[in-house]
Design a protein around this motif. Structure first.
Motif, PDB file in Angstrom:
ATOM      1  N   GLY A   9       0.816  -1.199   0.000  1.00  0.00           N
ATOM      2  CA  GLY A   9       0.000   0.000   0.000  1.00  0.00           C
ATOM      3  C   GLY A   9       0.855   1.256   0.000  1.00  0.00           C
ATOM      4  O   GLY A   9       2.074   1.201   0.152  1.00  0.00           O
ATOM      5  N   GLY A  10       0.209   2.376  -0.205  1.00  0.00           N
ATOM      6  CA  GLY A  10       0.928   3.643  -0.202  1.00  0.00           C
ATOM      7  C   GLY A  10       0.101   4.740  -0.817  1.00  0.00           C
ATOM      8  O   GLY A  10      -1.117   4.608  -0.979  1.00  0.00           O
ATOM      9  N   VAL A  11       0.770   5.820  -1.158  1.00  0.00           N
ATOM     10  CA  VAL A  11       0.133   6.971  -1.785  1.00  0.00           C
ATOM     11  C   VAL A  11       0.533   7.006  -3.248  1.00  0.00           C
ATOM     12  O   VAL A  11       1.724   6.877  -3.584  1.00  0.00           O
ATOM     13  CB  VAL A  11       0.543   8.283  -1.092  1.00  0.00           C
ATOM     14  N   VAL A  12      -0.447   7.151  -4.111  1.00  0.00           N
ATOM     15  CA  VAL A  12      -0.184   7.176  -5.553  1.00  0.00           C
ATOM     16  C   VAL A  12      -1.083   8.228  -6.185  1.00  0.00           C
ATOM     17  O   VAL A  12      -2.188   8.498  -5.694  1.00  0.00           O
ATOM     18  CB  VAL A  12      -0.428   5.778  -6.161  1.00  0.00           C
ATOM     19  N   GLN A  13      -0.616   8.815  -7.264  1.00  0.00           N
ATOM     20  CA  GLN A  13      -1.432   9.794  -7.981  1.00  0.00           C
ATOM     21  C   GLN A  13      -2.492   9.093  -8.815  1.00  0.00           C
ATOM     22  O   GLN A  13      -2.323   7.938  -9.233  1.00  0.00           O
ATOM     23  CB  GLN A  13      -0.551  10.659  -8.879  1.00  0.00           C
ATOM     24  N   ALA A  14      -3.576   9.791  -9.047  1.00  0.00           N
ATOM     25  CA  ALA A  14      -4.635   9.254  -9.890  1.00  0.00           C
ATOM     26  C   ALA A  14      -4.056   8.845 -11.242  1.00  0.00           C
ATOM     27  O   ALA A  14      -3.224   9.551 -11.818  1.00  0.00           O
ATOM     28  CB  ALA A  14      -5.730  10.298 -10.078  1.00  0.00           C
ATOM     29  N   GLY A  15      -4.501   7.681 -11.702  1.00  0.00           N
ATOM     30  CA  GLY A  15      -3.978   7.126 -12.932  1.00  0.00           C
ATOM     31  C   GLY A  15      -2.803   6.201 -12.735  1.00  0.00           C
ATOM     32  O   GLY A  15      -2.397   5.498 -13.678  1.00  0.00           O
ATOM     33  N   GLY A  16      -2.268   6.181 -11.539  1.00  0.00           N
ATOM     34  CA  GLY A  16      -1.107   5.341 -11.249  1.00  0.00           C
ATOM     35  C   GLY A  16      -1.474   3.913 -10.892  1.00  0.00           C
ATOM     36  O   GLY A  16      -2.643   3.510 -10.972  1.00  0.00           O
ATOM     37  N   SER A  17      -0.459   3.155 -10.495  1.00  0.00           N
ATOM     38  CA  SER A  17      -0.621   1.737 -10.201  1.00  0.00           C
ATOM     39  C   SER A  17       0.044   1.375  -8.883  1.00  0.00           C
ATOM     40  O   SER A  17       1.007   2.021  -8.450  1.00  0.00           O
ATOM     41  CB  SER A  17       0.007   0.887 -11.316  1.00  0.00           C
ATOM     42  N   LEU A  18      -0.494   0.347  -8.278  1.00  0.00           N
ATOM     43  CA  LEU A  18       0.111  -0.270  -7.092  1.00  0.00           C
ATOM     44  C   LEU A  18      -0.110  -1.769  -7.180  1.00  0.00           C
ATOM     45  O   LEU A  18      -1.093  -2.224  -7.783  1.00  0.00           O
ATOM     46  CB  LEU A  18      -0.532   0.253  -5.804  1.00  0.00           C
ATOM     47  N   ARG A  19       0.782  -2.518  -6.561  1.00  0.00           N
ATOM     48  CA  ARG A  19       0.567  -3.952  -6.442  1.00  0.00           C
ATOM     49  C   ARG A  19       0.598  -4.326  -4.967  1.00  0.00           C
ATOM     50  O   ARG A  19       1.600  -4.121  -4.275  1.00  0.00           O
ATOM     51  CB  ARG A  19       1.627  -4.764  -7.195  1.00  0.00           C
TER      52      ARG A  19
END
Length: 119
Positions: A9-19
């Motif tokens: 988890g974490g902080v990401v900008q809109a349009g970004g990705s996380l796994r």
């Protein structure tokens, strides 16, 4: 440490990705089925995606086409790849597994991991 541990988890900008990853402890023999849930502030916990022991998958309409659930049985780990994230995806994400461990079958919740999507 519990039977399931989430990470990614974490902080990401809109349009970004996380796994996200949900790893079972070494005392877990196998993961029979796994679901990823999320809970946003003031909302009920909802099922986002799930995978069975036969690799059958389910996705909520809100994430269909953007999220992918997968498993690595050798690592006893289940992943949630999240793409095209938007602010509505902000929540605490939990994995929930039907596990087989030394004491027998058990249903277990991970501790949760925060995902924050900034616009």
């Amino acid at each position: 440490q519990g039977l399931l541990v989430e990470s990614g988890g974490g902080v990401v900008q809109a349009g970004g990705s996380l796994r996200l990853s949900c790893e079972a402890s070494t005392s877990v023999i196998s993961i029979r089925a796994m679901g990823w849930y999320r809970q946003a502030p003031g909302k009920q916990r909802e099922l986002v995606a799930s995978i069975t022991s036969e690799d059958s998958t389910y996705y909520a309409d809100s994430v269909e086409g953007r999220f992918t659930i997968s498993r690595d049985n050798a690592k006893n780990t289940v992943y949630l790849q999240m793409n095209s994230l938007n602010a509505e995806d902000t929540a605490v994400y939990y994995c929930n597994g039907d596990l087989l461990w030394g004491a027998g079958p058990v249903n277990y919740w991970g501790q949760g991991t925060q995902v924050t999507v900034s616009s």
